[in-house]
Design a protein around this motif. Structure first.
Motif, PDB file in Angstrom:
ATOM      1  N   GLU A  29       1.378  -1.346   0.338  1.00 35.98           N
ATOM      2  CA  GLU A  29      -0.245   0.039  -0.117  1.00 35.98           C
ATOM      3  C   GLU A  29       1.060   1.344   0.282  1.00 35.98           C
ATOM      4  OE1 GLU A  29      -2.841   1.759   2.687  1.00 35.98           O
ATOM      5  OE2 GLU A  29      -3.210  -0.322   2.761  1.00 35.98           O
ATOM      6  N   VAL A  30       0.140   2.499  -0.554  1.00 32.45           N
ATOM      7  CA  VAL A  30       1.529   3.315  -0.833  1.00 32.45           C
ATOM      8  C   VAL A  30       0.557   4.597   0.075  1.00 32.45           C
ATOM      9  CG1 VAL A  30       1.421   5.542  -2.333  1.00 32.45           C
ATOM     10  CG2 VAL A  30       2.053   3.183  -3.069  1.00 32.45           C
ATOM     11  N   ARG A  31      -1.009   4.284  -0.243  1.00 35.80           N
ATOM     12  CA  ARG A  31      -1.422   5.414   0.307  1.00 35.80           C
ATOM     13  C   ARG A  31      -3.206   5.507   0.278  1.00 35.80           C
ATOM     14  NH1 ARG A  31       1.676   9.125  -3.025  1.00 35.80           N
ATOM     15  NH2 ARG A  31       2.942   8.564  -1.437  1.00 35.80           N
ATOM     16  N   ARG A  32      -3.865   5.954   1.023  1.00 39.32           N
ATOM     17  CA  ARG A  32      -5.371   5.926   1.569  1.00 39.32           C
ATOM     18  C   ARG A  32      -5.879   7.168   1.612  1.00 39.32           C
ATOM     19  NH1 ARG A  32      -8.411   0.776   3.603  1.00 39.32           N
ATOM     20  NH2 ARG A  32      -6.275   0.381   3.037  1.00 39.32           N
ATOM     21  N   SER A  33      -7.124   7.375   1.396  1.00 42.59           N
ATOM     22  CA  SER A  33      -7.813   8.595   1.407  1.00 42.59           C
ATOM     23  C   SER A  33      -9.561   8.004   1.193  1.00 42.59           C
ATOM     24  CB  SER A  33      -8.567   9.329   0.576  1.00 42.59           C
ATOM     25  OG  SER A  33      -9.134  10.761   1.173  1.00 42.59           O
ATOM     26  N   ASN A  34     -10.399   8.046   2.371  1.00 42.75           N
ATOM     27  CA  ASN A  34     -11.765   8.588   2.348  1.00 42.75           C
ATOM     28  C   ASN A  34     -12.123   9.485   1.749  1.00 42.75           C
ATOM     29  OD1 ASN A  34     -10.525   6.767   4.791  1.00 42.75           O
ATOM     30  ND2 ASN A  34     -11.947   5.190   3.216  1.00 42.75           N
ATOM     31  N   ALA A  35     -11.889  10.783   0.882  1.00 44.32           N
ATOM     32  CA  ALA A  35     -12.394  11.756   0.244  1.00 44.32           C
ATOM     33  C   ALA A  35     -12.647  11.336  -1.287  1.00 44.32           C
ATOM     34  CB  ALA A  35     -11.992  12.980   1.405  1.00 44.32           C
ATOM     35  N   VAL A  46      -6.449  15.424  -9.004  1.00 42.25           N
ATOM     36  CA  VAL A  46      -5.828  15.579  -7.904  1.00 42.25           C
ATOM     37  C   VAL A  46      -4.785  14.513  -7.742  1.00 42.25           C
ATOM     38  CG1 VAL A  46      -6.538  13.916  -5.166  1.00 42.25           C
ATOM     39  CG2 VAL A  46      -8.096  15.173  -7.278  1.00 42.25           C
ATOM     40  N   SER A  47      -3.231  15.170  -6.789  1.00 46.85           N
ATOM     41  CA  SER A  47      -2.285  14.823  -6.539  1.00 46.85           C
ATOM     42  C   SER A  47      -2.765  14.201  -5.617  1.00 46.85           C
ATOM     43  CB  SER A  47      -2.136  15.736  -5.085  1.00 46.85           C
ATOM     44  OG  SER A  47      -0.589  15.435  -4.934  1.00 46.85           O
ATOM     45  N   ALA A  48      -1.400  12.873  -6.360  1.00 48.05           N
ATOM     46  CA  ALA A  48      -1.542  11.612  -5.900  1.00 48.05           C
ATOM     47  C   ALA A  48      -0.825  11.343  -4.587  1.00 48.05           C
ATOM     48  CB  ALA A  48      -0.808  10.405  -7.003  1.00 48.05           C
ATOM     49  N   MET A  49      -0.201  12.372  -4.304  1.00 45.57           N
ATOM     50  CA  MET A  49       1.029  12.172  -3.400  1.00 45.57           C
ATOM     51  C   MET A  49       0.220  13.113  -2.126  1.00 45.57           C
ATOM     52  SD  MET A  49       3.801  11.412  -4.745  1.00 45.57           S
ATOM     53  CE  MET A  49       5.058  11.971  -3.033  1.00 45.57           C
ATOM     54  N   ASP A  50      -0.873  13.408  -1.511  1.00 47.40           N
ATOM     55  CA  ASP A  50      -1.218  14.223  -0.705  1.00 47.40           C
ATOM     56  C   ASP A  50      -2.800  13.973  -1.329  1.00 47.40           C
ATOM     57  OD1 ASP A  50      -1.578  16.237  -1.891  1.00 47.40           O
ATOM     58  OD2 ASP A  50      -0.315  17.363  -1.382  1.00 47.40           O
ATOM     59  N   PHE A  51      -2.877  14.387  -2.030  1.00 49.22           N
ATOM     60  CA  PHE A  51      -4.492  13.630  -2.009  1.00 49.22           C
ATOM     61  C   PHE A  51      -4.867  15.057  -2.483  1.00 49.22           C
ATOM     62  CE2 PHE A  51      -4.256   9.487  -0.203  1.00 49.22           C
ATOM     63  CZ  PHE A  51      -4.631   8.971  -1.872  1.00 49.22           C
ATOM     64  N   LYS A  52      -4.445  16.524  -2.023  1.00 46.30           N
ATOM     65  CA  LYS A  52      -4.829  17.269  -2.863  1.00 46.30           C
ATOM     66  C   LYS A  52      -5.540  17.889  -3.985  1.00 46.30           C
ATOM     67  CE  LYS A  52      -2.391  19.387   1.295  1.00 46.30           C
ATOM     68  NZ  LYS A  52      -1.812  20.550   1.649  1.00 46.30           N
ATOM     69  N   VAL A  53      -6.812  18.756  -4.292  1.00 44.35           N
ATOM     70  CA  VAL A  53      -7.058  19.028  -6.368  1.00 44.35           C
ATOM     71  C   VAL A  53      -5.922  20.339  -6.412  1.00 44.35           C
ATOM     72  CG1 VAL A  53      -8.438  20.509  -6.754  1.00 44.35           C
ATOM     73  CG2 VAL A  53      -9.130  19.123  -5.293  1.00 44.35           C
ATOM     74  N   VAL A  54      -5.698  19.844  -7.337  1.00 45.51           N
ATOM     75  CA  VAL A  54      -4.326  20.752  -8.075  1.00 45.51           C
ATOM     76  C   VAL A  54      -4.618  21.599  -9.192  1.00 45.51           C
ATOM     77  CG1 VAL A  54      -2.590  19.199  -7.160  1.00 45.51           C
ATOM     78  CG2 VAL A  54      -3.265  18.497  -9.150  1.00 45.51           C
ATOM     79  N   SER A  55      -5.991  21.264  -9.740  1.00 44.45           N
ATOM     80  CA  SER A  55      -6.628  21.693 -10.549  1.00 44.45           C
ATOM     81  C   SER A  55      -8.336  21.365 -10.823  1.00 44.45           C
ATOM     82  CB  SER A  55      -6.164  21.628 -12.157  1.00 44.45           C
ATOM     83  OG  SER A  55      -6.213  20.270 -12.733  1.00 44.45           O
TER      84      SER A  55
END
Length: 378
Positions: free
Chosen positions: A125-131, A167-176
């Motif tokens: 697993e690299v990372r996950r988000s529930n949003a 969305v960035s795959a590094m931190d799941f923040k919206v980039v555009s």
């Protein structure tokens, strides 16, 4: 624009199922396709599969993932991930692979949300988000995979205007966050096909036309133009500037392609819907059905026949068919359809499709040379 038409009779369609082929199955431990459809993606002859497993009470809190090599016919690895618990049928939103081949993304965009990234090499697993990046004003939400820079692409409609979010795959923040506000009218079409790598989308315009736009909603000049007056049911992108579209009406339909700035159309004695495309955009798949027609309560929506059609997109020829049913799963709020994986290499095509049993069906088809295909359909 000149449109080439080919009429395909039922007798001709029946003749293309005789190509040399081998078939076998791949077992999917604890799979239940009536509750969750396996999601698949292919890269360099390896098929990656992800699906929820369920207990006897139809509860699920595990995701099974595996890698299967088509050439050696061997499972390469298998892993199990803990995921949010659900009860009953569950629709997923895709399994996709980053363009560098390193990272897989499995997404469920309806509550409880899940965005799971894991390594294609060892399934760690690299990372996950529930949003997910949607609001209450968004609808027809979907996940459309990685773009060319490794970001995750999400699409929705907001006030009848398409919205494209990366969305960035590094931190799941919206980039555009781009809205197709330049469209001249609100969008009520049955589908919109977005390619986050190309940064473009295709939209049906009625009368057999399908037009391409950039993400701001400006026409690119690429357009599929035919004279088809059946219902728009779906399309599949073919690289940066190509598309194959499907049209249906009860037990007849058509498929049309736009490749190398040329539009072609093919009549079919059945109603098609998209069912996968090859890794190199040369072939597309369709599930094509026939029905008696009439009111549903009188059995008019009963499926009489259902076949998978393998279509060469540039020449718009059906080169192979196989009896196959379209599978789907989900609840009353969200339903998802399955899709086949198509791998093309030299003179062979592998078609991998989910089945009603806990297994995948694999068909290894040896293609004829171009001249023999042309003779079948002329």
């Amino acid at each position: 624009m000149r449109v080439n038409w080919i009429t395909l009779a039922t007798l001709v369609l029946g003749s293309v199922s005789c190509l040399a082929q081998e078939s076998y199955t791949v077992s999917l431990e604890k799979a239940n396709s009536s509750l969750a459809i396996p999601e698949m993606v292919e890269h360099n002859g390896v098929v990656y599969v992800a699906y929820r497993s369920f207990d006897l009470l139809k509860r699920s809190d595990q995701l099974q993932v595996l890698a299967y090599d088509l050439s050696s016919r061997k499972e390469l690895r298998h892993a199990t991930f803990s995921v949010p618990k659900v009860h009953g049928a569950r629709a997923a939103d895709g399994l996709t692979l980053s363009k560098d081949g390193n990272t897989l993304a499995y997404v469920e965009i309806h509550n409880p949300n899940l965005v799971l990234l894991f390594s294609a090499k060892d399934f760690s697993e690299v990372r996950r988000s529930n949003a997910v990046p949607f609001t209450d004003a968004d609808y027809r939400c979907e996940f459309d995979g990685f773009d060319g820079e490794g970001r995750l692409g999400f699409m929705s409609f907001n006030r009848d205007v398409p919205r494209f979010v990366r969305v960035s795959a590094m931190d799941f923040k919206v980039v555009s966050d781009t809205r197709a506000s330049s469209l001249s009218k609100a969008v009520y079409s049955s589908y919109l096909i977005w390619d986050p790598v190309a940064g473009r989308f295709w939209l049906p315009d009625g009368g057999g036309k399908v037009l391409q736009y950039n993400e701001e909603g400006q026409p690119t000049g690429e357009e599929l133009t035919t004279d088809i007056h059946e219902l728009d049911v779906g399309a599949t992108t073919l690289g940066q500037s190509g598309v194959i579209a499907f049209f249906a009406m009860v037990s007849r339909g058509a498929v049309a392609s736009y490749v190398n700035k040329k539009s072609q159309a093919l009549n079919l004695p059945c109603s098609p819907r998209p069912y996968g495309a090859s890794n190199d955009h040369v072939y597309a798949g369709a599930i094509c059905i026939t029905q008696p027609g009439g009111l549903p309560e009188a059995g008019g929506d009963r499926v009489l026949t259902s076949d998978f059609l393998l279509i060469r997109a540039d020449s718009l020829q059906v080169v192979w068919r196989q009896k196959m049913s379209a599978l789907g799963a989900g609840d009353r709020d969200y339903f998802g359809w399955a899709s086949a994986v198509i791998e093309h290499k030299d003179k062979k095509v592998w078609v991998v499709a989910p089945t009603k049993s806990p297994e995948l069906a694999v068909y290894e088809v040896t293609l004829p040379n171009d001249s023999s295909v042309a003779l079948v359909f002329k």
